[in-house]
Design an enzyme around this catalytic site. Structure first.
Site, short mmCIF file in Angstrom:
data_model
loop_
_atom_site.label_atom_id
_atom_site.label_comp_id
_atom_site.label_asym_id
_atom_site.label_seq_id
_atom_site.Cartn_x
_atom_site.Cartn_y
_atom_site.Cartn_z
N ASN A 1 -25.63 0.76 37.52
CA ASN A 1 -24.88 1.68 38.02
C ASN A 1 -25.42 3.03 37.60
O ASN A 1 -25.27 4.02 38.26
CB ASN A 1 -23.42 1.74 37.30
CG ASN A 1 -22.44 0.81 37.86
OD1 ASN A 1 -22.33 0.86 39.22
ND2 ASN A 1 -21.86 -0.18 37.28
N ASN B 1 -15.49 6.34 32.78
CA ASN B 1 -16.15 5.24 32.75
C ASN B 1 -15.56 4.26 34.15
O ASN B 1 -14.62 4.40 34.52
CB ASN B 1 -15.33 4.53 31.40
CG ASN B 1 -16.01 3.09 31.16
OD1 ASN B 1 -17.18 2.93 31.25
ND2 ASN B 1 -14.98 2.20 30.89
N HIS C 1 -14.86 0.17 35.00
CA HIS C 1 -14.52 -1.01 34.42
C HIS C 1 -14.34 -2.13 35.46
O HIS C 1 -13.76 -1.82 36.26
CB HIS C 1 -13.23 -0.82 33.46
CG HIS C 1 -12.93 -2.01 32.51
ND1 HIS C 1 -13.47 -2.29 31.50
CD2 HIS C 1 -11.89 -2.68 32.71
CE1 HIS C 1 -13.01 -3.55 31.04
NE2 HIS C 1 -11.98 -3.68 31.72
N ASP D 1 -10.16 1.61 27.50
CA ASP D 1 -9.91 1.52 28.71
C ASP D 1 -8.57 1.67 29.13
O ASP D 1 -8.04 1.31 29.99
CB ASP D 1 -10.37 -0.03 29.31
CG ASP D 1 -11.68 -0.33 29.19
OD1 ASP D 1 -12.72 0.38 29.20
OD2 ASP D 1 -12.08 -1.57 28.71
#
Length: 193
Positions: free
Chosen positions: A19, A112, A114, A150
């Site tokens: 990424n 972020n 996930h 998260d």
């Protein structure tokens, strides 16, 4: 837009860095109107370091155990981020929970990715958790980082239907979608910063 006027991104990663590469490549190709100015890894020698070198991105490598506390290494990182004038931090497989030092300095500017449709399957090995549960639709979430695991506000999601049982095949599908969704989301988010 002149290089000095572009938004500046730091990418934190602990491993392979696919990424990292997707975002750096999108910047180099003009699909993200920004530049990656720093790579941070808590795993010296991780493959992301090789990827960063290919893009000419400086790297900060550190070992958390070499510091007395999370606040101490985050203060060190904050110095590097400020020196580079970083506008946005993108976590890309960074396997540490962000602490108060960075959260306070970059509130609303840390995101972020996930590999699940949050809030399902938070934490490590989300793909393995989902496979064990037997889901038929997997996915990806990009969210703001806050004090929870998260749990920050979701920015973007995409679903990946998959009814097979081959983890490698599923991970390939997930990564392919990550490399599309993350750069597009970063570009959209930067326009609002």
């Amino acid at each position: 837009m002149d290089s000095k006027d572009k938004k500046r991104i730091a990418i934190f990663a602990s491993g392979n860095g696919s990424n990292f590469e997707a975002i750096a490549k999108a910047c180099a190709e003009g699909r993200i109107d920004a530049e990656v100015v720093l790579c941070v890894t808590d795993k010296p020698g991780a493959y992301v370091v090789t990827r960063a070198a290919r893009f000419g991105v400086p790297v900060v490598e550190f070992r958390p155990k070499d510091f007395a506390s999370k606040a101490e290494f985050e203060t060190m990182l904050l110095g590097h981020l400020r020196e580079k004038g970083v506008d946005l931090i993108c976590l890309a497989g960074y396997m540490r929970i962000i602490g108060d030092v960075l959260l306070n300095a970059y509130e609303g500017r840390i995101i972020n990715i996930h590999p699940s449709l949050l809030p399902a399957f938070q934490g490590a090995d989300a793909i393995g958790q989902a496979m064990k549960y037997g889901v038929k639709v997997y996915g990806i979430s990009i969210h703001f980082v806050d004090q929870t695991l998260d749990g920050g506000k979701i920015i973007a999601q995409t679903a990946i239907p998959y009814e097979g049982s081959d983890r490698d095949e599923l991970e390939t599908l997930v990564h392919a979608q990550e490399h599309i969704l993350y750069p597009a989301t970063v570009q959209k988010l930067l326009s609002s910063l």
